[in-house]
Scaffold this active site. Structure first.
Site, PDB file in Angstrom:
ATOM      1  N   SER A 142       5.044  -2.214   3.263  1.00  0.00           N
ATOM      2  CA  SER A 142       3.876  -1.788   3.979  1.00  0.00           C
ATOM      3  C   SER A 142       2.496  -2.346   3.966  1.00  0.00           C
ATOM      4  O   SER A 142       2.542  -3.547   3.032  1.00  0.00           O
ATOM      5  CB  SER A 142       3.935  -0.367   3.228  1.00  0.00           C
ATOM      6  OG  SER A 142       2.825   0.451   3.506  1.00  0.00           O
ATOM      7  N   TYR A 155       3.916   4.530  -4.821  1.00  0.00           N
ATOM      8  CA  TYR A 155       4.193   3.962  -3.370  1.00  0.00           C
ATOM      9  C   TYR A 155       3.915   2.358  -3.516  1.00  0.00           C
ATOM     10  O   TYR A 155       4.503   1.508  -2.887  1.00  0.00           O
ATOM     11  CB  TYR A 155       3.572   4.770  -2.392  1.00  0.00           C
ATOM     12  CG  TYR A 155       4.130   4.326  -0.860  1.00  0.00           C
ATOM     13  CD1 TYR A 155       5.282   4.347  -0.494  1.00  0.00           C
ATOM     14  CD2 TYR A 155       3.020   3.638  -0.136  1.00  0.00           C
ATOM     15  CE1 TYR A 155       5.733   4.126   0.576  1.00  0.00           C
ATOM     16  CE2 TYR A 155       3.574   3.477   1.265  1.00  0.00           C
ATOM     17  CZ  TYR A 155       4.972   3.534   1.645  1.00  0.00           C
ATOM     18  OH  TYR A 155       5.457   3.413   2.779  1.00  0.00           O
TER      19      TYR A 155
END
Length: 279
Positions: A142, A155
């Site tokens: 990401s 995350y």
């Protein structure tokens, strides 16, 4: 002719988001598909869509965090479809919240799905991919795997881990004809935030609105096309969206200094929003 035509592609997270878009696009390109997800209803829907296009599909309800489950799925794919040529490990989950306010179970869940589930998927299918001689492993990090931000420590951790795993594996496989491509999506119009985990005190609805209105700029179909183009060319890194490319440039130019700049910018924007809300 697509390099995926007639080849077997495994996709995790295939019931929604980028995984779903990849399944449909690969079906159009003539791939044979092994679709994995924990969402039985969503998996059934995307399976019907891919079959309507003409693809051969093996759909399996799988918990990617369960090693035995993933091993069984890999064996079933090899048996039913005759091998594996490409793996797209797209399953993922997000969490927002300060560490002080976060439930340890939520943090462990994020790491389990995003990193352990990805590693299980790759490891279980890797022998078959290596045997295909010209295989492709595609992992999903990401923009949060390039630059960390407050309130996303779980995350961030999982996506930095995916990045390290992918770069190490690419080097391990240089003696084979298997490539490893790590994808860094920016804001993509998926349900990941809407279905995410939130710590106590987080304004869930506001976060979802902010993501969907201001951050999610790229359609899943466009993201899938970018991913497949990068995989075809066997690139080490693929950036999805201008925002992801901008983050990559910022991380490279700023080095560790961004860690002081990002919170300061966040505080400034918070003050501006509060001023704008005043009568």
């Amino acid at each position: 002719m697509s390099c995926f035509e007639g080849k077997v592609a495994v996709i995790t997270g295939a019931a929604a988001g980028i995984g779903r878009a990849l399944a449909v696009e690969l079906a159009r390109r003539g791939a044979r598909l092994s679709l994995l997800d924990h969402d039985a209803d969503g998996l059934e829907e995307v399976t019907h869509r891919c079959e309507a296009i003409g693809a051969q599909v093996l759909a399996q309800v799988v918990d990617v965090t369960d090693w035995s489950d993933v091993q069984a799925a890999a064996a079933a794919t090899t048996s039913a479809l005759g091998g594996v040529d490409s793996v797209f490990a797209a399953a993922g989950i997000i969490h927002r919240g300060r560490l002080l306010d976060s439930d340890v179970a939520d943090i462990e869940r994020v790491m389990s799905v995003n990193w352990r589930g990805l590693m299980y998927t790759v490891k279980a299918h890797l022998p078959a991919v290596v045997s295909s001689r010209a295989g492709r492993i595609v992992t999903f990090s990401s923009a949060f795997g390039l630059l960390a931000t407050p309130r996303y420590s779980a995350y961030n951790s999982s996506k930095f881990a995916v990045r390290g795993f992918s770069e190490s594996l690419r080097q391990e496989l240089t003696s084979t004809q298997v490539s490893v491509t790590c994808v860094f999506p920016g804001g993509v119009r998926t349900s990941i935030v809407r279905n995410g985990l939130f710590a106590a005190g987080e304004h869930r609805d506001a976060v979802i609105r902010g993501f969907e209105k201001r951050v999610a700029r790229t359609d899943p179909e466009e993201a899938a096309a970018i991913v497949l183009k990068g995989a075809e060319r066997r690139r080490a890194r693929v950036f999805v969206g201008n925002d992801a490319r901008l983050v990559a440039i910022l991380a490279r130019l700023a080095g560790g200094h961004y860690q002081d700049a990002v919170p300061a910018v966040g505080r400034f924007l918070g003050r501006v929003r509060r001023q704008l809300r005043r009568p």
